[in-house]
Design a protein around this motif. Sequence first.
Motif, short mmCIF file in Angstrom:
data_model
loop_
_atom_site.label_atom_id
_atom_site.label_comp_id
_atom_site.label_asym_id
_atom_site.label_seq_id
_atom_site.Cartn_x
_atom_site.Cartn_y
_atom_site.Cartn_z
N SER A 159 -20.25 -0.41 -0.46
CA SER A 159 -19.14 -0.91 -1.26
C SER A 159 -17.89 -1.05 -0.40
O SER A 159 -17.77 -0.42 0.66
CB SER A 159 -18.86 0.05 -2.42
OG SER A 159 -18.33 1.26 -1.92
N GLU A 160 -16.95 -1.84 -0.88
CA GLU A 160 -15.70 -2.02 -0.14
C GLU A 160 -14.94 -0.71 -0.05
O GLU A 160 -14.36 -0.37 0.98
CB GLU A 160 -14.85 -3.09 -0.84
CG GLU A 160 -13.62 -3.50 -0.04
CD GLU A 160 -12.84 -4.61 -0.71
OE1 GLU A 160 -11.76 -4.96 -0.20
OE2 GLU A 160 -13.31 -5.12 -1.75
N LEU A 161 -14.95 0.05 -1.14
CA LEU A 161 -14.27 1.34 -1.15
C LEU A 161 -14.89 2.28 -0.11
O LEU A 161 -14.18 2.96 0.64
CB LEU A 161 -14.38 1.97 -2.54
CG LEU A 161 -13.88 3.41 -2.69
CD1 LEU A 161 -12.40 3.50 -2.36
CD2 LEU A 161 -14.15 3.93 -4.11
N LEU A 177 -6.53 4.65 1.89
CA LEU A 177 -6.73 4.36 0.47
C LEU A 177 -5.44 3.88 -0.18
O LEU A 177 -5.48 2.98 -1.04
CB LEU A 177 -7.25 5.62 -0.24
CG LEU A 177 -8.69 6.01 0.09
CD1 LEU A 177 -9.01 7.40 -0.45
CD2 LEU A 177 -9.68 4.99 -0.48
N TRP A 180 -5.15 0.32 0.70
CA TRP A 180 -6.16 -0.48 0.02
C TRP A 180 -5.76 -0.74 -1.42
O TRP A 180 -5.87 -1.86 -1.93
CB TRP A 180 -7.50 0.27 0.08
CG TRP A 180 -8.68 -0.50 -0.42
CD1 TRP A 180 -9.26 -1.59 0.16
CD2 TRP A 180 -9.43 -0.23 -1.59
NE1 TRP A 180 -10.34 -2.01 -0.59
CE2 TRP A 180 -10.46 -1.19 -1.67
CE3 TRP A 180 -9.34 0.74 -2.59
CZ2 TRP A 180 -11.39 -1.21 -2.70
CZ3 TRP A 180 -10.28 0.73 -3.61
CH2 TRP A 180 -11.28 -0.24 -3.67
N VAL A 181 -5.25 0.29 -2.10
CA VAL A 181 -4.82 0.14 -3.50
C VAL A 181 -3.59 -0.75 -3.60
O VAL A 181 -3.45 -1.53 -4.55
CB VAL A 181 -4.54 1.53 -4.12
CG1 VAL A 181 -3.89 1.38 -5.48
CG2 VAL A 181 -5.83 2.33 -4.24
N LYS A 185 -6.37 -3.68 -5.15
CA LYS A 185 -7.76 -3.33 -5.41
C LYS A 185 -7.84 -2.37 -6.60
O LYS A 185 -6.97 -1.54 -6.81
CB LYS A 185 -8.39 -2.66 -4.19
CG LYS A 185 -8.25 -3.46 -2.90
CD LYS A 185 -9.01 -4.76 -2.97
CE LYS A 185 -8.92 -5.49 -1.62
NZ LYS A 185 -9.65 -6.78 -1.63
N LEU A 187 -9.99 0.55 -8.87
CA LEU A 187 -10.97 1.63 -8.74
C LEU A 187 -11.66 1.87 -10.08
O LEU A 187 -11.00 2.08 -11.09
CB LEU A 187 -10.28 2.93 -8.32
CG LEU A 187 -9.87 3.09 -6.86
CD1 LEU A 187 -9.01 4.33 -6.71
CD2 LEU A 187 -11.10 3.20 -5.98
N ASP A 191 -17.49 3.01 -8.92
CA ASP A 191 -17.21 2.86 -7.49
C ASP A 191 -16.95 4.22 -6.84
O ASP A 191 -17.43 4.50 -5.73
CB ASP A 191 -16.00 1.95 -7.26
CG ASP A 191 -16.30 0.50 -7.61
OD1 ASP A 191 -17.48 0.11 -7.56
OD2 ASP A 191 -15.35 -0.25 -7.92
N ILE A 192 -16.18 5.03 -7.53
CA ILE A 192 -15.85 6.36 -7.01
C ILE A 192 -17.12 7.21 -6.88
O ILE A 192 -17.35 7.87 -5.88
CB ILE A 192 -14.82 7.05 -7.93
CG1 ILE A 192 -13.48 6.31 -7.85
CG2 ILE A 192 -14.65 8.51 -7.55
CD1 ILE A 192 -12.48 6.74 -8.89
N ALA A 195 -19.26 5.99 -3.95
CA ALA A 195 -18.70 6.35 -2.64
C ALA A 195 -18.85 7.83 -2.37
O ALA A 195 -19.26 8.24 -1.27
CB ALA A 195 -17.22 5.96 -2.60
N LYS A 220 -5.21 8.62 -9.56
CA LYS A 220 -6.04 7.42 -9.72
C LYS A 220 -7.29 7.69 -10.56
O LYS A 220 -7.99 6.76 -10.96
CB LYS A 220 -6.46 6.88 -8.35
CG LYS A 220 -5.30 6.45 -7.47
CD LYS A 220 -4.49 5.33 -8.10
CE LYS A 220 -3.36 4.88 -7.19
NZ LYS A 220 -2.52 3.83 -7.83
#
Length: 626
Positions: A159-161, A177, A180-181, A185, A187, A191-192, A195, A220
């Motif tokens: 994944s991108e994350l 991070l 990225w946010v 992007k 979340l 996804d979490i 990862a 987040k």
Amino acid sequence: MWALRRASTPLRNQGYRVRTSYVFGKLEVPYFWEGNVAGFGTAAALSDRFIYFDRNNLTTWPSSEVYISSHGLSTQAGAENSGEEGNVEDGCSELDETLPSTSPLEDSKTADDNEEELTSGSEIDDDDDVVDDGTQNELDLPEGETGLVEKISIKRAPSELLNVIWKAPGLTVSSALDKWVSEGKELSRDDISSAMLNLRKCRMYGKALQFSEWLETSGKLDFIENDYASRLYLIGKLRGLRMAENYIAKIPKSFQGEVVYQTLLVNCVIASNVHKAEKVFNKMKNLEFPITAFACNQLLLLYKRTDKRKIADVLLLMKKENVKYSTSTYRILIDVNGLSNDITGMEEVVDSMKAEGIKLDVETLSRLVKHYVSGGLKDKAKAVLKEMEEINSEGSRRPCRILLPLYGELQMEDEVRRLWEICESNPHIEECMAAIVAWGKLKNVQEAEKIFDRVVKTGEKLSARHYSTMLNVYREDSKMLTKGKEVVKQMAESGCRMDPFTLDAVVKLYVEAGEVEKADSFLVKAVLQNKKKPMFTTYITLMDRYASRGDVPNVEKNFAMMRRLGYVGRLSQFQTLIQAYVNAKAPAYGMRERMKADNVFPNKDLAGKLAQVDCLKMRKVSDLLD
């Protein structure tokens, strides 16, 4: 679950035989102990204390109504050092089972399913990570209600994350991070979960902890109990139990539930801290959490490594509280009996599983094979292997990675070649590693080298574990030291950092070649450079060789180092230490007091060695009088 697991060889135990009888469920199971091993029909060393369980307390209590009968000794050689430590090489390791999934952000069952799809590309070392010493590989954490993720493969679908966290250098995960946010992007919990799962699978615990800390501090993710438990597990693993306990105090009371305390219990078991584990277990009872098979299994795993006399008391507690054995419970009992070479007791456990309607999966069957091989029962081992292949009648290649080393252990070259031919045209990297292990056991170094060279030429980023697999092939032959050094050099040139498994392989390579001092020097330098805790068996390997020479100073030096690293209060350490004094024909002053301070009680074998060094004390006094 199909997994390539490091082979472990138990150490033979011996001692007094003590017996009483208890009833578990529908089956009346005799409980023996001999050589400090307990379980279904197992044996362990006599002691005057045992753990007593009741609904409110877990305490030590003087034993009573125990009677001794003379009996033969049970022996079994190997790397487990009296069953004190499996390590990963099962040794430091115990049997390498599924990686624990603390699962606040991931589901433990999914974690198990996904482990086999992880490739070498995903097994990347992190400077801040602490690599498992193997002991926790048997710890399956409770399944959470959130974070369910589908099967994924980092190699196939990162994944991108995950890429952002993965590529962030050192301690910069939070900064990466934040950036990225800020780019807009989003979340999602899926996804979490994905990862976090893969970071844990790659043993990138340092980055996993940074990720978890960022999620909590940045807001987040709305943390629930499972999320707090995930962070707790990582804190305990990387920063120690004290920091983990401090973190619990910061968790909102409404989220300080059963999952959080189960996770703390797991951390205590990973650290082999009996006192804290029992304290946490008692607190869970005082908080009126239900006594579960999961919690009891953690104690069984702990006592399997530290004090097998207490295993029967856990089983009695489970009966009293009507806690049904899980598959993991039966697997632990299979290992306890197998490691003590009590094949009859092991088979009784299997019969009990079948009576409960529990189907023996490949994981369980593979354990039976290893214990049959250790006990010299090759025909039984072959029959179980046949059963394992029949389970996989659909023709999947996945069993190859677990069957290959087992056939190698049985010296069945034709079967190893047959299975490798199935995979050879397009092998998965773990199939290659399994084949290398198998050919190594067959002493066919040329075939193992051919497969390893093929893996290297693929251009995949290999992990330290892959290099240590080849190193272990070379250490089987004392003339292969030069080739082993070449692999270490190749590993360094690839940019792969040495982990405890590779360190263990190199130390044993030197020791087997007779260069113990070089092994010792290498270990000291590696610890200073990598700042990672070596495996239990790495030090025991050195101590055993020094002890055989009667080199007391070097044995004491390594004994002291193990204490500083947290390896405290294990019978096998004192066995090796006292053997050094015996071989040196030197009196061991204060040894009984040292053992008592570490809450270690001698079994029959160790008591005999103590008597020998006591005689040396008397001789010294006699010499003075003369």
